[in-house]
Design a protein around this motif. Structure first.
Motif, PDB file in Angstrom:
ATOM      1  N   TYR A  49     -74.965  17.604  10.112  1.00 54.10           N
ATOM      2  CA  TYR A  49     -73.708  16.865  10.209  1.00 54.10           C
ATOM      3  C   TYR A  49     -72.785  17.540  11.220  1.00 54.10           C
ATOM      4  O   TYR A  49     -72.855  18.754  11.434  1.00 54.10           O
ATOM      5  CB  TYR A  49     -72.990  16.827   8.854  1.00 54.10           C
ATOM      6  N   GLU A  50     -71.906  16.744  11.799  1.00 52.20           N
ATOM      7  CA  GLU A  50     -70.847  17.271  12.650  1.00 52.20           C
ATOM      8  C   GLU A  50     -69.576  17.436  11.819  1.00 52.20           C
ATOM      9  O   GLU A  50     -69.417  16.810  10.769  1.00 52.20           O
ATOM     10  CB  GLU A  50     -70.594  16.344  13.829  1.00 52.20           C
ATOM     11  N   LYS A  51     -68.659  18.274  12.287  1.00 53.13           N
ATOM     12  CA  LYS A  51     -67.415  18.528  11.562  1.00 53.13           C
ATOM     13  C   LYS A  51     -66.671  17.223  11.277  1.00 53.13           C
ATOM     14  O   LYS A  51     -66.494  16.387  12.160  1.00 53.13           O
ATOM     15  CB  LYS A  51     -66.523  19.469  12.373  1.00 53.13           C
ATOM     16  N   GLY A  52     -66.264  17.055  10.018  1.00 57.87           N
ATOM     17  CA  GLY A  52     -65.531  15.863   9.614  1.00 57.87           C
ATOM     18  C   GLY A  52     -66.401  14.734   9.125  1.00 57.87           C
ATOM     19  O   GLY A  52     -65.902  13.761   8.543  1.00 57.87           O
ATOM     20  N   GLU A  53     -67.701  14.837   9.314  1.00 58.66           N
ATOM     21  CA  GLU A  53     -68.610  13.779   8.887  1.00 58.66           C
ATOM     22  C   GLU A  53     -68.810  13.848   7.373  1.00 58.66           C
ATOM     23  O   GLU A  53     -68.919  14.924   6.797  1.00 58.66           O
ATOM     24  CB  GLU A  53     -69.952  13.928   9.611  1.00 58.66           C
ATOM     25  N   LEU A  54     -68.858  12.672   6.748  1.00 54.55           N
ATOM     26  CA  LEU A  54     -69.033  12.617   5.303  1.00 54.55           C
ATOM     27  C   LEU A  54     -70.469  12.932   4.916  1.00 54.55           C
ATOM     28  O   LEU A  54     -71.423  12.361   5.457  1.00 54.55           O
ATOM     29  CB  LEU A  54     -68.664  11.227   4.778  1.00 54.55           C
ATOM     30  N   VAL A 113     -67.353  16.753   2.670  1.00 54.39           N
ATOM     31  CA  VAL A 113     -67.219  16.616   4.118  1.00 54.39           C
ATOM     32  C   VAL A 113     -67.729  17.866   4.816  1.00 54.39           C
ATOM     33  O   VAL A 113     -67.518  18.993   4.338  1.00 54.39           O
ATOM     34  CB  VAL A 113     -65.730  16.385   4.490  1.00 54.39           C
ATOM     35  N   ALA A 114     -68.398  17.680   5.941  1.00 51.45           N
ATOM     36  CA  ALA A 114     -68.817  18.816   6.754  1.00 51.45           C
ATOM     37  C   ALA A 114     -67.588  19.513   7.312  1.00 51.45           C
ATOM     38  O   ALA A 114     -66.724  18.866   7.910  1.00 51.45           O
ATOM     39  CB  ALA A 114     -69.735  18.363   7.884  1.00 51.45           C
ATOM     40  N   ALA A 115     -67.490  20.825   7.116  1.00 48.98           N
ATOM     41  CA  ALA A 115     -66.300  21.573   7.532  1.00 48.98           C
ATOM     42  C   ALA A 115     -66.472  22.235   8.895  1.00 48.98           C
ATOM     43  O   ALA A 115     -65.497  22.709   9.480  1.00 48.98           O
ATOM     44  CB  ALA A 115     -65.955  22.639   6.487  1.00 48.98           C
ATOM     45  N   LYS A 116     -67.699  22.281   9.405  1.00 45.47           N
ATOM     46  CA  LYS A 116     -67.970  22.917  10.692  1.00 45.47           C
ATOM     47  C   LYS A 116     -69.008  22.103  11.451  1.00 45.47           C
ATOM     48  O   LYS A 116     -69.689  21.252  10.891  1.00 45.47           O
ATOM     49  CB  LYS A 116     -68.490  24.352  10.489  1.00 45.47           C
ATOM     50  N   SER A 117     -69.119  22.387  12.746  1.00 48.81           N
ATOM     51  CA  SER A 117     -70.160  21.779  13.572  1.00 48.81           C
ATOM     52  C   SER A 117     -71.047  22.871  14.155  1.00 48.81           C
ATOM     53  O   SER A 117     -70.529  23.806  14.789  1.00 48.81           O
ATOM     54  CB  SER A 117     -69.552  20.970  14.722  1.00 48.81           C
ATOM     55  N   PRO A 118     -72.363  22.801  13.958  1.00 49.49           N
ATOM     56  CA  PRO A 118     -73.010  21.844  13.058  1.00 49.49           C
ATOM     57  C   PRO A 118     -73.023  22.377  11.634  1.00 49.49           C
ATOM     58  O   PRO A 118     -72.897  23.575  11.411  1.00 49.49           O
ATOM     59  CB  PRO A 118     -74.423  21.769  13.622  1.00 49.49           C
ATOM     60  N   THR A 119     -73.184  21.469  10.688  1.00 49.83           N
ATOM     61  CA  THR A 119     -73.435  21.838   9.291  1.00 49.83           C
ATOM     62  C   THR A 119     -74.789  21.251   8.908  1.00 49.83           C
ATOM     63  O   THR A 119     -75.003  20.048   9.079  1.00 49.83           O
ATOM     64  CB  THR A 119     -72.341  21.300   8.362  1.00 49.83           C
ATOM     65  N   ARG A 120     -75.654  22.109   8.420  1.00 49.89           N
ATOM     66  CA  ARG A 120     -77.011  21.668   8.066  1.00 49.89           C
ATOM     67  C   ARG A 120     -77.214  21.883   6.567  1.00 49.89           C
ATOM     68  O   ARG A 120     -76.980  22.976   6.046  1.00 49.89           O
ATOM     69  CB  ARG A 120     -78.043  22.462   8.872  1.00 49.89           C
ATOM     70  N   VAL A 121     -77.648  20.832   5.890  1.00 52.04           N
ATOM     71  CA  VAL A 121     -77.814  20.853   4.437  1.00 52.04           C
ATOM     72  C   VAL A 121     -79.243  20.482   4.079  1.00 52.04           C
ATOM     73  O   VAL A 121     -79.813  19.544   4.652  1.00 52.04           O
ATOM     74  CB  VAL A 121     -76.838  19.869   3.755  1.00 52.04           C
TER      75      VAL A 121
END
Length: 239
Positions: A49-54, A113-121
């Motif tokens: 996810y990118e920062k701010g993405e749900l 919400v993703a808090a950073k870019s990138p966020t990997r889950v």
């Protein structure tokens, strides 16, 4: 539908480090080889996810637990007027969504919400954790036990937060929280894991009002505060 090992092979698992996963609460006590072998049985799937993405939307169902591989996620609540508040966050190595994943009929109460870019889950289907593994993985029971332990620990932390925030005044909430931290440390001197803003959010109070309460208590000699470090001079030591 049960995800098969062939389905797992199709998933792009690049960037999923088995050594890293072994250090997380969910896979504690499991070897890297065992983690690699059982990811398919657990229907694991990574997503970036990118920062701010749900990541998850309030009101939606949750069927998986999430393990943050990189970056961070933020839990946000919002009232009917659109006022948002941060209720928590999870960084690399931490697990989130366990309680709702175990109760898929219960709608999610917050946005994630993703808090950073990138966020990997890494998402893991909770039904594959709680039910017998079709491949009879020897370590499957350990992962299920770890999941239950994680839920229990968060429940204990929530109980502490409810107790700390129970007093009506900001002064009372602060003293209740510091009392809890002193007991946990076994000392009248201890460090807290929060900044002033984070502590205000935790207690559900205004930051400026909290700082004023700390200042008044310092002047009264009831506490001494230096950033994260607190001491309670009137509290007896030697517990």
């Amino acid at each position: 539908m049960i995800t098969t090992f062939l389905d797992f092979e199709w998933c792009d698992m690049r960037g999923v480090d088995a050594e890293f996963l072994c250090k997380t609460a969910l896979f504690q006590g499991v070897t890297p080889q065992e983690v690699t072998e059982m990811l398919g049985c657990l229907a694991a799937r990574p997503k970036t996810y990118e920062k701010g993405e749900l990541v998850w939307v309030e009101g939606g169902p949750v069927t998986s637990v999430g393990v943050v591989l990189e970056g961070a996620v933020r839990v946000e609540g919002a009232d009917v007027w659109g006022n948002a508040s941060v209720m928590g966050s999870f960084s690399a190595g931490e697990l989130f969504g366990e309680a709702f994943a175990a109760l898929p009929e219960e709608p999610l109460l917050t946005n994630v919400v993703a808090a950073k870019s990138p966020t990997r889950v890494l998402f893991i289907d909770v039904t594959h954790v709680m039910h017998s593994c079709p491949r009879a993985c020897a370590c499957h029971a350990r992962v299920a036990e770890n999941l239950l332990t994680s839920v229990a620990r968060k429940n204990v932390r929530l109980t502490r937060r409810i107790r700390d925030a129970a007093p009506k005044s900001i002064r009372g909430k602060l003293l209740a929280y510091l009392s809890t931290q002193s007991k946990l440390a076994g000392s009248n001197e201890f460090d807290i894991p929060f900044t002033r803003q984070q502590l205000a959010d935790y207690l559900g109070v205004d930051r400026c009002a909290l700082c004023s309460a700390i200042g008044r208590l310092e002047r009264e000699g009831k506490l001494a505060a230096n950033r994260h470090h607190f001491s309670l001079p009137e509290v007896a030591t030697g517990r």
